[in-house]
Motif scaffolding. Sequence first.
Motif, PDB file in Angstrom:
ATOM      1  N   THR A 292      50.166  45.620  30.495  1.00  0.00           N
ATOM      2  CA  THR A 292      48.835  45.058  30.336  1.00  0.00           C
ATOM      3  C   THR A 292      48.558  44.228  31.582  1.00  0.00           C
ATOM      4  N   SER A 293      47.293  43.876  31.796  1.00  0.00           N
ATOM      5  CA  SER A 293      46.937  43.136  33.009  1.00  0.00           C
ATOM      6  C   SER A 293      45.765  42.212  32.725  1.00  0.00           C
ATOM      7  N   MET A 294      45.537  41.288  33.650  1.00  0.00           N
ATOM      8  CA  MET A 294      44.378  40.406  33.564  1.00  0.00           C
ATOM      9  C   MET A 294      44.193  39.710  34.917  1.00  0.00           C
ATOM     10  N   PRO A 295      43.027  39.111  35.145  1.00  0.00           N
ATOM     11  CA  PRO A 295      42.858  38.344  36.380  1.00  0.00           C
ATOM     12  C   PRO A 295      43.901  37.235  36.473  1.00  0.00           C
ATOM     13  N   LEU A 296      44.492  37.091  37.641  1.00  0.00           N
ATOM     14  CA  LEU A 296      45.539  36.084  37.814  1.00  0.00           C
ATOM     15  C   LEU A 296      44.997  34.687  37.534  1.00  0.00           C
TER      16      LEU A 296
ATOM     17  N   LEU B 152      51.823  41.531  41.170  1.00  0.00           N
ATOM     18  CA  LEU B 152      50.611  40.858  41.637  1.00  0.00           C
ATOM     19  C   LEU B 152      49.786  41.873  42.421  1.00  0.00           C
ATOM     20  N   LEU B 153      48.529  42.052  42.019  1.00  0.00           N
ATOM     21  CA  LEU B 153      47.713  43.170  42.491  1.00  0.00           C
ATOM     22  C   LEU B 153      46.429  42.695  43.162  1.00  0.00           C
ATOM     23  N   GLU B 154      45.963  43.472  44.136  1.00  0.00           N
ATOM     24  CA  GLU B 154      44.649  43.232  44.728  1.00  0.00           C
ATOM     25  C   GLU B 154      43.542  43.731  43.798  1.00  0.00           C
ATOM     26  N   GLU B 155      43.769  44.883  43.160  1.00  0.00           N
ATOM     27  CA  GLU B 155      42.793  45.490  42.256  1.00  0.00           C
ATOM     28  C   GLU B 155      43.407  45.621  40.875  1.00  0.00           C
ATOM     29  N   ASP B 156      42.576  45.532  39.850  1.00  0.00           N
ATOM     30  CA  ASP B 156      43.073  45.614  38.479  1.00  0.00           C
ATOM     31  C   ASP B 156      43.578  47.022  38.179  1.00  0.00           C
TER      32      ASP B 156
END
Length: 338
Positions: free
Chosen positions: A110-114, A162-166
């Motif tokens: 899963t992901s979300m804005p840092l 840690l990603l630049e794009e979701d």
Amino acid sequence: MTDPRLPCGQQWAAPGKWPLVGERWPDPALSPTELTIEGCCAFPQTITLEQIASLPPTTLTLDIHCVTRWSQKSLTFRGVLLRDLLSESQPKPSARFVAYIARSTRLHSTSMPLADALELGTLLATHVDGEPISTEHGGPLRVITPGRYFYKSLKWLMKIELLEEDRLGYWEAAAGYHNHADPWLEERYVSSSLSRADALALVTSRDLSGKELLSLDLRGHELSHLQAVAAILRNSNFNRCQLLAADFSRANLSNATFCEADLRGAQFREADLEGASFLGANLSGADLRGASLLGCTFVSGMAQPTCQIDRTTQFSATALNMLSTLEAEFIAAHALVS
């Protein structure tokens, strides 16, 4: 009276119950003792659980809210704040999103804005209520994301990217779960992309078998003898529908609503009904044997009408363990349980 701690559409699970949702066990071939941090950071690293345990602990007490409509009060988690763990890796300015990857057979994520993850006080938890988190509940290391549905609190954490794009996580991409996931906004699923004309054409055919159609709004339609075998109809609205002898066998109807629907003689054998609401529905003669009923609502202590069941309504005895005490006692007293 409305409970100010309970988001709309949720119900409290029985005290001491923390229902199991999703995968039950991690991949035994993957190491449970290490966590990797990589991506847009100055110092990627792999650290052991022993190193994590040596960091200053943080304790967090919160209510948790599952997208399948159950909630649990005042669980106390202990672990390390994401902010503290990332400090040594030094995220780059380009790191706008954080993704969590699980130690599961499909490496679900899963992901979300840092910025959101840090502001919410995301915790990497090792303990709950004073005990190590059990494997089936996501131990030894589980993400705890306050203020979001619980699918954003990933089990069996193995990697942080840690990603630049979701990058959409497993449940968001494969099941249509909402990427923001705020329970107070009822952000359970993305809206259906099906046009109204296409939806009406399917309704006219009365055959949804095998179709994947999220968040359909079919309230009030005449759909008697509807065929929806093995359909995926999560979060759909069947309120006040005529569904006499409809066949939803093996369908995924999680979070669907059937309030005040006529479901006499309907088939729900082996269906996924997690989080579905049947308040005010007529289930006389309906067959729900083998269905998953976690978080289902049949009776309410509030002003909403109770569903209609009788000795022709069939349930599996094992399914009652998934329900609140109020729901289970109501069904045991009125339905045929085998």
